[in-house]
Scaffold this motif. Structure first.
Motif, PDB file in Angstrom:
ATOM      1  N   CYS A  14      14.402   3.106  -7.355  1.00 18.99           N
ATOM      2  CA  CYS A  14      13.012   3.500  -6.583  1.00 18.99           C
ATOM      3  C   CYS A  14      13.082   4.562  -5.827  1.00 18.99           C
ATOM      4  O   CYS A  14      14.304   4.778  -5.377  1.00 18.99           O
ATOM      5  N   GLU A  15      11.792   5.104  -5.249  1.00 18.69           N
ATOM      6  CA  GLU A  15      12.006   6.009  -4.287  1.00 18.69           C
ATOM      7  C   GLU A  15      11.181   5.613  -3.346  1.00 18.69           C
ATOM      8  O   GLU A  15       9.955   4.988  -3.290  1.00 18.69           O
ATOM      9  N   LEU A  16      11.575   5.532  -1.748  1.00 20.70           N
ATOM     10  CA  LEU A  16      11.165   5.306  -0.714  1.00 20.70           C
ATOM     11  C   LEU A  16      10.794   6.541   0.026  1.00 20.70           C
ATOM     12  O   LEU A  16      11.744   7.179   0.419  1.00 20.70           O
ATOM     13  N   ASN A  17       9.714   6.690   0.712  1.00 12.41           N
ATOM     14  CA  ASN A  17       9.125   8.004   1.199  1.00 12.41           C
ATOM     15  C   ASN A  17       7.995   7.369   2.336  1.00 12.41           C
ATOM     16  O   ASN A  17       7.595   6.290   2.298  1.00 12.41           O
ATOM     17  N   HIS A  19       4.918   8.007   1.999  1.00 10.16           N
ATOM     18  CA  HIS A  19       3.741   7.407   1.376  1.00 10.16           C
ATOM     19  C   HIS A  19       3.922   6.053   0.786  1.00 10.16           C
ATOM     20  O   HIS A  19       2.963   5.317   0.529  1.00 10.16           O
ATOM     21  N   ASN A  20       5.267   5.834   0.458  1.00 11.28           N
ATOM     22  CA  ASN A  20       5.392   4.515  -0.357  1.00 11.28           C
ATOM     23  C   ASN A  20       6.714   3.874   0.334  1.00 11.28           C
ATOM     24  O   ASN A  20       7.964   4.145   0.133  1.00 11.28           O
ATOM     25  N   LYS A  21       6.677   3.491   1.456  1.00  8.59           N
ATOM     26  CA  LYS A  21       7.460   2.839   2.458  1.00  8.59           C
ATOM     27  C   LYS A  21       7.913   1.393   1.682  1.00  8.59           C
ATOM     28  O   LYS A  21       9.211   1.014   2.112  1.00  8.59           O
ATOM     29  N   GLU A  22       7.685   0.945   0.798  1.00  4.23           N
ATOM     30  CA  GLU A  22       8.031  -0.274   0.266  1.00  4.23           C
ATOM     31  C   GLU A  22       8.050  -0.531  -1.160  1.00  4.23           C
ATOM     32  O   GLU A  22       6.966  -0.307  -1.788  1.00  4.23           O
ATOM     33  N   GLN A  23       9.126  -1.066  -1.811  1.00  6.11           N
ATOM     34  CA  GLN A  23       9.014  -1.188  -3.357  1.00  6.11           C
ATOM     35  C   GLN A  23       9.759  -2.482  -3.493  1.00  6.11           C
ATOM     36  O   GLN A  23      10.654  -2.871  -3.082  1.00  6.11           O
ATOM     37  N   ARG A  95      12.475  -1.503   1.996  1.00 10.96           N
ATOM     38  CA  ARG A  95      11.481  -0.944   2.962  1.00 10.96           C
ATOM     39  C   ARG A  95      12.047   0.073   3.685  1.00 10.96           C
ATOM     40  O   ARG A  95      13.300  -0.043   4.157  1.00 10.96           O
TER      41      ARG A  95
END
Length: 191
Positions: A14-17, A19-23, A95
């Motif tokens: 997964c990628e955390l950035n 815009h997408n802080k949690e996976q 996260r």
């Protein structure tokens, strides 16, 4: 899944950035036990010159969730970290606590056969083996009993004296006979 089959292993990431802080990693399949074996976390090429802290979030019973930082990454100091040896059971989440990323999480999703189905299969196999053993016992021929009035029925066969005398001639190599006491030397020898 048969016992001869290997566990199912799939690459997961997964990628955390910013815009997408949690996976989250979760498995809906109840026929298998699922495991997530972490491999590495690394920063992407567009990462800023800042610290990026990734934490692992697990559900810890009635107390709610537990968050533990597992990696602190920096573009100039530590852009990647090896996390081999950390095996997790779903549901877990990753996260991005501090930083804007991008941070890439690489793991291996392993699906194992559920233990309860293993136990059921083992019980079935044991029952099959017991039935086969019972069939083998039934098929074995009955041996005829020896007659009680036969010659030499009550006497034991005595060993030949010539063989015993030759074998027992060397007292040092043979253990003492019963009743002589172990470890004692004959009375005529000096210590």
């Amino acid at each position: 899944m048969n016992k001869s089959e290997k566990p199912l292993s799939i690459l997961w990431g997964c990628e955390l950035n910013e815009h997408n802080k949690e996976q989250q990693f979760k498995a809906d399949d109840t026929n298998h036990q699922h495991q997530l074996a972490l491999r590495s976390m690394c920063l992407g090429h567009a990462a800023k010159d800042e610290f990026n802290v990734v934490e692992l979030v697990t559900a810890a019973g009635t107390d709610g969730e537990t968050a533990v930082p597992v990696a602190t990454l920096h573009a100039k100091a530590m852009p990647t970290v090896n996390l081999s040896g950390i095996d997790l059971h779903p549901p877990v989440a990753f996260r991005l606590k501090v930083g804007s990323g991008p941070v890439y999480v690489c793991a291996e999703h392993i699906a194992l056969e559920d233990e309860s189905s293993d136990e059921e299969m083992d019980e079935e196999e044991e029952l099959d083996e017991e039935v086969e053993e019972e069939e083998d016992i039934e098929e074995s021929p009955v041996k005829p009993a020896k007659k009680a009035g036969a010659k030499n029925s009550g006497s034991r066969k005595k060993p030949e004296k010539a063989d015993d005398e030759g074998a027992l001639s060397d007292d040092e190599n043979n253990p003492p006979k019963k009743g002589k006491g172990r470890g004692r030397k004959p009375l005529g020898q000096k210590v």
